[in-house]
Scaffold this motif. Structure first.
Motif, PDB file in Angstrom:
ATOM      1  N   SER A 120       0.834  -1.209   0.000  1.00 47.54           N
ATOM      2  CA  SER A 120       0.000   0.000   0.000  1.00 47.54           C
ATOM      3  C   SER A 120       0.865   1.255   0.000  1.00 47.54           C
ATOM      4  O   SER A 120       0.528   2.254  -0.644  1.00 47.54           O
ATOM      5  N   GLN A 162      -7.381   0.612   0.094  1.00 49.56           N
ATOM      6  CA  GLN A 162      -7.679  -0.515   0.976  1.00 49.56           C
ATOM      7  C   GLN A 162      -8.729  -0.107   2.014  1.00 49.56           C
ATOM      8  O   GLN A 162      -9.642  -0.846   2.317  1.00 49.56           O
ATOM      9  N   ASP A 216      -6.443  -1.765  -4.418  1.00 49.25           N
ATOM     10  CA  ASP A 216      -5.782  -2.276  -3.217  1.00 49.25           C
ATOM     11  C   ASP A 216      -6.786  -3.072  -2.389  1.00 49.25           C
ATOM     12  O   ASP A 216      -7.626  -2.499  -1.712  1.00 49.25           O
TER      13      ASP A 216
HETATM   14 MG   LIG Z   1      -2.019  -2.732   2.356  1.00 51.19          MG
END
Ligand SMILES: [Mg+2]
Ligand SMILES: Nc1ncnc2c1ncn2[C@@H]1O[C@H](COP(=O)(O)OP(=O)(O)OP(=O)(O)O)[C@@H](O)[C@H]1O
Length: 498
Positions: A45, A87, A168
């Motif tokens: 990320s 995410q 993500d």
């Molecule tokens: Mg991540």
């Protein structure tokens, strides 16, 4: 040779002196779906946030279509045709779906500043329909399920019509149907030449949708493989640096006395006449499709929702659970499926999050015992191998999987008798999954009664001593370990007689 659509090389990044990326990179062709894999905290990320202009890199190069770029803020990334599905959800709950979709680029009449609501609604509908979502764009985002919110987030990224799309962990909260719709969109974007970076811990998805896979470990790129030329074993070895011997390390013991007994639990429209029991040392799985009433049942046991009727007994004594404090007092711990909304206080530190449900045991006369608190933090980090720079790190900045470990850790510290786990390994990497399974096995063998709710069928079958299946609020199947096959469970989950 033509230039790749995107090239990131030797990217470095540290946060307050902690080096998180040392030598990370990969390249992306147009029309390619490129997977980024790696354990929780590997830096996936972070690498993407550098691409998105959210973080500035300390070193390395980013080239878009062959031209080197310093991407210093998110607007610049958007300008270069880069869109991201993060995410963590970034929607504003009290705004409508369409307002969220077009935040900052509302449709306005000339220079009047009046918003063209109808036009906006139409546009929103168009993007939602691409995802096969039949949703009124004027509803408040906060009223949607986590999965629907995730789909809105995806629609928002699509509406930017980017050349490079970062996804993500887009599927962590989606139903199978929603995942299928998303995959259809990904396939059509591929045809339009969009390059996509796909992050997921689900191996099956990676092999289904991705062309190449780059594996990261501890902030470095380990290597890149063509999907059709590699397999799960090789990827796991690259990610973890070792082989995983036993995916589901469960060694059942003779169960002891009945720990939890539920009879006739009912709540109108959600849960109908649910009865079951769990003995000391048992792991009981609760399977079923999304919306079958599993989370609702757990909520009733923990006092998040109130039942219309039914009884709950713990160690033979009937207990009244009206609110979560009652449940905690009676020794029930509940790891919820939604760690962002219910599990953690994101702006607080790791230490503070662990202390929260344990204030009673950590304090005397209203004063927190600092040494006990420090020991609790240390033990949790150690037993669950939480990857952190220290007890004062804000949980907001922990990687997704490590946040999940903290949620489990904080409940374990309450020394519960009954442990309810709702989707405990969602977003957790394969190595950390194994650690969570080992922990479950050990806790059960120490006498805990565990209720495992999970949509990951192999996980339920692999870890449970018995499996209950729910369909439309009722228990429609109950299987001992040897009868609990994928087929039996699926049949009961879809309401078929067994
Ligand atoms: Mg991540
Ligand atoms: N803003 C920040 N401040 C301090 N540390 C950070 C910050 N953001 C990330 N980190 C640290 O950087 C490391 C990499 O985190 P990152 O979120 O990139 O991992 P990841 O590969 O995406 O993991 P996951 O699979 O769990 O999502 C972690 O150890 C994390 O704690």
């Amino acid at each position: 040779m033509t230039n790749p659509l995107l090239e990131m090389t030797q990217i470095q990044k540290s946060f307050s002196g902690v080096q998180v990326l040392t030598d990370a990179g990969f390249s992306l062709e147009s029309g390619e779906v490129h997977a980024l894999m790696g354990e929780n905290g590997a830096g996936k990320s972070t690498l993407m946030k550098i691409l998105g202009g959210i973080y500035r890199k300390d070193g390395g190069r980013v080239r878009v279509s062959g031209v080197e770029r310093e991407i210093s803020d998110p607007r610049e990334a958007t300008g270069l045709g880069i869109a991201m599905i993060h995410q963590e959800l970034n929607l504003i709950p009290h705004l409508s779906v369409m307002e969220n979709l077009f935040l900052g680029r509302e449709f306005v009449f000339g220079r009047t500043g009046w918003i063209r609501w109808n036009r906006m609604k139409e546009e929103a509908k168009k993007w939602l329909e691409q995802l096969e979502m039949d949703l009124d764009p004027s509803v408040k985002t906060g009223d949607l399920s986590v999965g629907q919110q995730q789909m809105v987030e995806i629609a928002k990224a699509l509406s930017l019509e980017a050349k490079i799309l970062v996804l993500d962990e887009p599927t962590a909260a989606l139903t199978n149907r929603e995942i299928e719709s998303l995959f259809n969109v990904i396939r059509s974007l591929k045809k339009q030449g969009v390059g996509m970076i796909y992050i997921s811990h689900r191996m099956e998805e990676i092999f289904e949708i991705c062309d190449r896979i780059t594996v990261m470990r501890d902030g470095e790129t380990v290597g890149t493989r063509v999907s059709s030329e590699t397999d799960m074993d090789e990827l796991v070895r690259m990610m973890v640096g070792r082989k995983i011997k036993n995916r589901y390390p469960r060694n059942p013991v003779m169960p002891g006395e009945e720990r939890l007994c539920v009879e006739g639990l009912t709540r109108k429209g959600e849960v109908k006449d649910v009865s079951f029991s769990i003995r000391q040392g048992e792991i009981v799985g609760l399977a079923g499709l999304m919306g079958a009433g599993r989370t609702e049942t757990a909520d009733l046991l923990f006092g998040v929702r109130k039942p219309d009727s039914g009884t709950i007994r713990i160690d033979g004594h009937e207990v009244r659970i009206r609110r979560p404090e009652d449940a905690i007092r009676h020794g029930i711990a509940y790891v919820t499926e939604d760690r962002k909304q219910e599990g953690l206080v994101l702006p607080l530190s790791l230490r503070e999050n662990l202390a929260l449900p344990n204030l009673r045991s950590l304090s005397a006369w209203g004063v927190i015992h600092r040494q006990k608190e420090a020991r609790l933090t240390e033990e949790t980090v150690e037993t669950l191998s939480v990857k952190t720079s220290g007890p004062e790190q804000e949980v907001r900045t922990l990687s997704g999987g490590n946040q999940q470990k903290v949620v489990i850790g904080k409940w374990l510290a309450t020394s519960p008798r009954v442990l309810i786990l709702d989707e405990p390994t969602r977003g957790v990497d394969i190595g950390a999954k194994e650690e969570i399974y080992r922990l479950m096995d050990r806790l059960a063998r120490e006498g805990l009664a565990i209720l495992l709710i999970s949509s990951d069928l192999p996980e339920v079958l692999g870890m449970s001593d018995r499996v209950l299946v729910m369909h439309e609020g009722r228990i429609t199947g109950q299987f001992d370990k040897d009868e609990a096959t994928q087929e039996n469970v699926m049949k009961a989950a879809s309401g078929g007689e067994v």
